[in-house]
Design a protein around this motif. Sequence first.
Motif, PDB file in Angstrom:
ATOM      1  N   ASP A   4     -40.434  23.301  41.235  1.00 15.06           N
ATOM      2  CA  ASP A   4     -40.005  24.657  41.583  1.00 15.06           C
ATOM      3  C   ASP A   4     -39.072  25.135  40.479  1.00 15.06           C
ATOM      4  OD1 ASP A   4     -39.638  26.998  42.951  1.00 15.06           O
ATOM      5  OD2 ASP A   4     -38.208  26.178  44.391  1.00 15.06           O
ATOM      6  N   CYS A   5     -39.527  26.105  39.739  1.00 16.57           N
ATOM      7  CA  CYS A   5     -38.864  26.436  38.491  1.00 16.57           C
ATOM      8  C   CYS A   5     -38.761  27.959  38.340  1.00 16.57           C
ATOM      9  CB  CYS A   5     -39.749  25.853  37.382  1.00 16.57           C
ATOM     10  SG  CYS A   5     -38.977  25.660  35.813  1.00 16.57           S
ATOM     11  N   PHE A   6     -37.581  28.446  37.968  1.00 12.48           N
ATOM     12  CA  PHE A   6     -37.468  29.877  37.680  1.00 12.48           C
ATOM     13  C   PHE A   6     -36.348  30.133  36.689  1.00 12.48           C
ATOM     14  CE2 PHE A   6     -33.504  31.179  39.672  1.00 12.48           C
ATOM     15  CZ  PHE A   6     -33.303  30.269  40.701  1.00 12.48           C
ATOM     16  N   ARG A   7     -36.373  31.314  36.102  1.00 16.61           N
ATOM     17  CA  ARG A   7     -35.247  31.821  35.321  1.00 16.61           C
ATOM     18  C   ARG A   7     -35.208  33.328  35.535  1.00 16.61           C
ATOM     19  NH1 ARG A   7     -37.750  30.698  29.245  1.00 16.61           N
ATOM     20  NH2 ARG A   7     -39.562  32.027  29.486  1.00 16.61           N
ATOM     21  N   PRO A  53     -37.035  41.388  42.345  1.00 20.50           N
ATOM     22  CA  PRO A  53     -37.866  40.487  43.161  1.00 20.50           C
ATOM     23  C   PRO A  53     -37.170  39.987  44.423  1.00 20.50           C
ATOM     24  CG  PRO A  53     -37.047  39.344  41.218  1.00 20.50           C
ATOM     25  CD  PRO A  53     -36.626  40.779  41.071  1.00 20.50           C
ATOM     26  N   ARG A  69     -38.185  30.004  51.898  1.00 25.76           N
ATOM     27  CA  ARG A  69     -37.459  30.989  51.095  1.00 25.76           C
ATOM     28  C   ARG A  69     -36.707  31.889  52.061  1.00 25.76           C
ATOM     29  NH1 ARG A  69     -38.230  28.420  46.317  1.00 25.76           N
ATOM     30  NH2 ARG A  69     -40.085  29.088  45.162  1.00 25.76           N
ATOM     31  N   HIS A 125     -42.071  38.572  36.819  1.00 22.39           N
ATOM     32  CA  HIS A 125     -41.528  37.320  37.358  1.00 22.39           C
ATOM     33  C   HIS A 125     -42.597  36.364  37.880  1.00 22.39           C
ATOM     34  CE1 HIS A 125     -37.573  39.007  36.861  1.00 22.39           C
ATOM     35  NE2 HIS A 125     -37.940  40.085  37.553  1.00 22.39           N
ATOM     36  N   GLU A 173     -44.483  34.640  33.584  1.00 15.93           N
ATOM     37  CA  GLU A 173     -43.822  33.329  33.562  1.00 15.93           C
ATOM     38  C   GLU A 173     -44.683  32.198  34.103  1.00 15.93           C
ATOM     39  OE1 GLU A 173     -40.930  33.656  31.681  1.00 15.93           O
ATOM     40  OE2 GLU A 173     -39.483  33.269  33.287  1.00 15.93           O
ATOM     41  N   ARG A 229     -43.098  28.927  35.674  1.00 14.16           N
ATOM     42  CA  ARG A 229     -41.928  29.467  36.377  1.00 14.16           C
ATOM     43  C   ARG A 229     -42.336  30.674  37.223  1.00 14.16           C
ATOM     44  NH1 ARG A 229     -40.053  28.857  31.032  1.00 14.16           N
ATOM     45  NH2 ARG A 229     -38.413  27.303  30.780  1.00 14.16           N
ATOM     46  N   SER A 230     -41.606  30.868  38.291  1.00 12.92           N
ATOM     47  CA  SER A 230     -41.890  32.009  39.152  1.00 12.92           C
ATOM     48  C   SER A 230     -40.641  32.368  39.926  1.00 12.92           C
ATOM     49  CB  SER A 230     -43.023  31.629  40.118  1.00 12.92           C
ATOM     50  OG  SER A 230     -43.225  32.652  41.051  1.00 12.92           O
TER      51      SER A 230
END
Lengths: 292, 228
Positions: free
Chosen positions: A193-196, A208, A258, B56, B60, B205-206
């Motif tokens: 689970d990855c975000f920036r 978002p 979430r 997003h 990504e 990524r999200s």
Amino acid sequence: MTSHWQPPPPGEASVPAATTGVPAGRFELAFLRHGGRTAVGRQFVSYPFHLTRPFALDSAIPSLLTVYQQSSSGGLYRAERLACRYDIGARAAAHVTTQAATVVHDCHGQPARQTVEIALEEDAFLALTPDPLVLFPGASCVNRLEAKMAPGAVLLLADAFALHDPLGAARPFDRLASEVVVRDAAGRLLLRDCFRVTGEALVGPSSPVGGWRVVSSFLLLGDPARLPVREDLAALAPDGHAVAGVSTLPNGAGWGVRCLAADAVAARRVAELLFSISVRAAFGSAPAPRRK
Amino acid sequence: MSAAGGLGLLVALQHGDSQFPSGGFAFSQGLEASSQLAERLGAFDFAGFMRAQIRHRWAEADRVALVRAHRLRGDLARLAALDREVEASTLVEGLRAGSRRNGAALLTTHARIGTPGAAAYRAMLRDGAAPGHLAVVQGLLWQALGLDEATAVAISGYQAAASLATAAVRLGLVGAIEAQAELARMLPLIETGSAAPVADDEPIRSFIPLAEIAVALHGAAGQRLFSN
């Protein structure tokens, strides 16, 4: 407003890069099962972290030991590097939480970095439920968590952040990056689970997260027999101050939730409910309230 | 486009065309639920939703998976490993299932028209050796057709935005003309998103929590037009 680093006045030199002498705080605990109880074994705690004695808060669940991770520094600062590690022995059970939210101060483009490593042996249990990061204007943070889970183990991960400008001027944080990687005992990737995201991206109609102020993510991982069923998770945010979506995770890893909340109170209510549901599913009894 | 000259452009047009049978019409990526649950999720804005999806999610995640797949040049074992990484990196079941179904549909079409690698990768899907996510399948197939990386990314970005615009029209959220105007406004954003470099091991990524919640709630809803 608490600020340990003041930006230079306009026209003066920018903040120098903090590449040397940067503190590297460590918080490393091993939990071991002794008879019916869990005890802290090896431990290494260095500034800014502080560890008080562990607590047995749940009379109905004597195997569950609770630890409050404390910090004496007042938050996260530019270029800071913090590393945590939790080793949970076979059949040991631990709850690691914090006493309050963690402020991330203006980092002047040099992010604070936090890493967490987790190793769970057979039938171990860990709930890692820190209070949210509070991202001040200019805050920049890079988080990475890696977990490895043996058969029968259960892991609850809570991760949240809130937007806050002490001046009430809606100035955005700088950026936040996060990566959570979970593998099974054989090293097979179960979940990533990855975000920036930048603070500016969370402003306006294309945000978002919409108009919500606190962003939370929960992962309930491990042995399905020790996880909640979907019906348990159906009414996490019933009151309109938060919304939550529940999904099965890839590779049968468990549940993902979430959650977006209007404020810290609503976010905490969801987090506490999820913790309670998860403990009940794993041990058959609900936990006592955690005082903060 | 490495497919030679004008022919490359024609190949790109064929595979970017919404008439190309790919099955994507059944998915709204949370648009349907976001628009219908506004009372619960917060005010809905179609342009804002589309921008969030492109910035997003597509830029990504989908774009990164597509580029990495394209660079594998038909190495099916490594494509399957990337495919499993996309599976592990897509947390919400409704989005995972939609991406797999779209990938399988596209692969089926290409297997029938004889695109190199399509039949073999489809067999791997049937054997459970690969999940078949759309972006990975696109990277495999469009590279096999001779489209270069930049063209493949352009088709992917355009389709991501165009499919949302089509879904919005079908849901009655915007008219056909307004949808095209919004799509035009999205093109510079796609171009900007396309420019970010992609390392060979770039993470998927999200960050679309609101849309993910909408998809999760959509899955629990009864009457609906789209699968997610």
